[in-house]
Scaffold this motif. Structure first.
Motif, PDB file in Angstrom:
ATOM      1  N   UNK A  13       0.890  -1.247  -0.112  1.00 55.15           N
ATOM      2  CA  UNK A  13      -0.119   0.061  -0.092  1.00 55.15           C
ATOM      3  C   UNK A  13       0.755   1.124   0.131  1.00 55.15           C
ATOM      4  N   UNK A  14       0.366   2.316  -0.506  1.00 57.38           N
ATOM      5  CA  UNK A  14       1.085   3.437  -0.596  1.00 57.38           C
ATOM      6  C   UNK A  14       2.304   3.351  -1.595  1.00 57.38           C
ATOM      7  N   UNK A  15       2.121   2.670  -2.457  1.00 57.71           N
ATOM      8  CA  UNK A  15       3.411   2.007  -3.395  1.00 57.71           C
ATOM      9  C   UNK A  15       3.344   3.058  -4.556  1.00 57.71           C
ATOM     10  N   UNK A  16       2.708   4.152  -4.708  1.00 55.32           N
ATOM     11  CA  UNK A  16       3.130   5.047  -5.868  1.00 55.32           C
ATOM     12  C   UNK A  16       4.366   5.678  -5.928  1.00 55.32           C
ATOM     13  N   UNK A  17       5.057   6.074  -4.834  1.00 55.01           N
ATOM     14  CA  UNK A  17       6.220   6.820  -4.914  1.00 55.01           C
ATOM     15  C   UNK A  17       6.917   6.541  -3.648  1.00 55.01           C
ATOM     16  N   UNK A  18       8.057   6.881  -3.494  1.00 56.24           N
ATOM     17  CA  UNK A  18       9.094   7.035  -2.280  1.00 56.24           C
ATOM     18  C   UNK A  18       9.331   5.571  -1.887  1.00 56.24           C
ATOM     19  N   UNK A  19       9.029   5.478  -0.788  1.00 60.01           N
ATOM     20  CA  UNK A  19       9.530   4.265   0.034  1.00 60.01           C
ATOM     21  C   UNK A  19       8.584   2.981  -0.561  1.00 60.01           C
ATOM     22  N   UNK A  20       7.408   3.351  -0.658  1.00 61.37           N
ATOM     23  CA  UNK A  20       6.648   2.042  -1.104  1.00 61.37           C
ATOM     24  C   UNK A  20       6.764   1.570  -2.360  1.00 61.37           C
ATOM     25  N   UNK A  21       7.047   2.489  -3.349  1.00 60.18           N
ATOM     26  CA  UNK A  21       7.640   2.274  -4.758  1.00 60.18           C
ATOM     27  C   UNK A  21       8.715   1.602  -4.729  1.00 60.18           C
TER      28      UNK A  21
END
Length: 304
Positions: A13-21
């Motif tokens: 989850x929250x994988x669209x940018x930054x750490x999640x990506x």
């Protein structure tokens, strides 16, 4: 890459940018098929890039991996079911849930609004519960699975202006521990990671003093890609004996964090009064009281 997750299916989850990506791409590189979930909002929760998840899916595909996008909200039961449902529909199973989605609404406590409190708690803590709950039935049925929840040293230790974020992140530790205890009989594991990585979740750190500026420059050297291997390990069979734990990952360092246990005790046969506590407790407990420190006070040395 080792292919340690070959044949497994992960939800991030929250994988669209930054750490999640970075985590989603790292898991895919290790052989996992990935549901990339992101609603495409800004750090504070406003709509920003609705195609964020699709962009990550395209990048994973270009690198030879397998992924599907989800833009459902983790903060709603229907959204959580849809996220897990995407894994079941596309890949036929689910093996790893990474609860990473989050927003920030930083403000000093006496100025914090109910809306700021609710928004952060709903995404971080409620979202972690809902997505975990949606996956738990599948984990139980298949006799195994792994949860990896993102906590923070802000919750474990402390930080200024983040009472809502701290409460959510420390609550996630309790949630993880509860899942680990309740679901161990089904071969399910649950662990937390407190990541040190330069991403939008830490880009809001104030830089009013020279010390703060120096600290931020150090943080910028800690790329989110450094966290992905720990997530992959915890999602693999190699971590079959690891559950209910809290880890911190900082650049090339991996830490096992302590959890609350008794430190000192006082006993009085006739019981206590307020006066007797005032007489004895400060002297007996004073040297071992936990100081009011920030995360930066505890992790005050340069990363290696």
């Amino acid at each position: 890459m080792s292919g340690i997750l070959e044949g497994k299916v992960a939800v991030v989850t929250g994988a669209g940018q930054g750490l999640g990506r970075a985590i989603a791409e790292g898991l895919a590189a290790e052989g996992a098929s990935v549901v990339v979930n992101d609603v495409g909002v800004s750090l504070s929760g406003e709509s920003e890039n609705p195609s964020a998840a699709e962009e990550v899916v395209a990048a994973i595909g270009a690198a030879g991996g397998s992924a599907v996008a989800s833009d459902a909200s983790v903060a709603e039961p229907e959204g959580a079911e849809a996220i897990v449902g995407a894994a079941m529909e596309r890949f036929g199973r689910i093996d790893l849930v990474v609860n990473n989605a989050g927003i920030l609404r930083d403000t000093i406590f006496h100025k914090m609004s109910v809306a700021d409190w609710d928004a952060v708690i709903n995404v971080h803590l409620r979202g972690s519960f809902l997505v975990s709950k949606a996956a738990a039935v599948h984990f139980r049925a298949q006799g195994g699975g792994s949860f990896v929840h993102m906590t923070s040293t802000s919750g474990l230790i402390g930080n200024f202006g983040q009472a809502n974020y701290m409460a959510a992140k420390l609550g996630i530790v309790g949630l993880s521990r509860g899942i680990a205890l309740d679901m161990q009989r089904f071969g399910v594991r649950s662990n937390c990671i407190a990541p040190f990585a330069w991403s939008r979740m830490v880009s809001s750190i104030p830089t009013e003093t020279e010390a703060d500026k120096v600290r931020v420059e150090k943080l910028k050297r800690m790329t989110p890609q450094k966290v992905a291997p720990m997530v992959a390990f915890l999602g693999s069979e190699a971590a079959s004996g690891v559950s209910g734990q809290i880890f911190a990952v900082r650049n090339n360092e991996v830490w096992l964090m302590s959890q609350s246990r008794p430190v000192r005790a006082l006993h009085r046969g006739e019981g206590w009064t307020a006066a007797s506590l005032a007489e004895q407790l400060p002297t007996a407990f004073g040297p071992t009281l936990t100081p009011l420190e920030r995360s930066a006070d505890v992790f005050s040395w340069d990363p290696v």
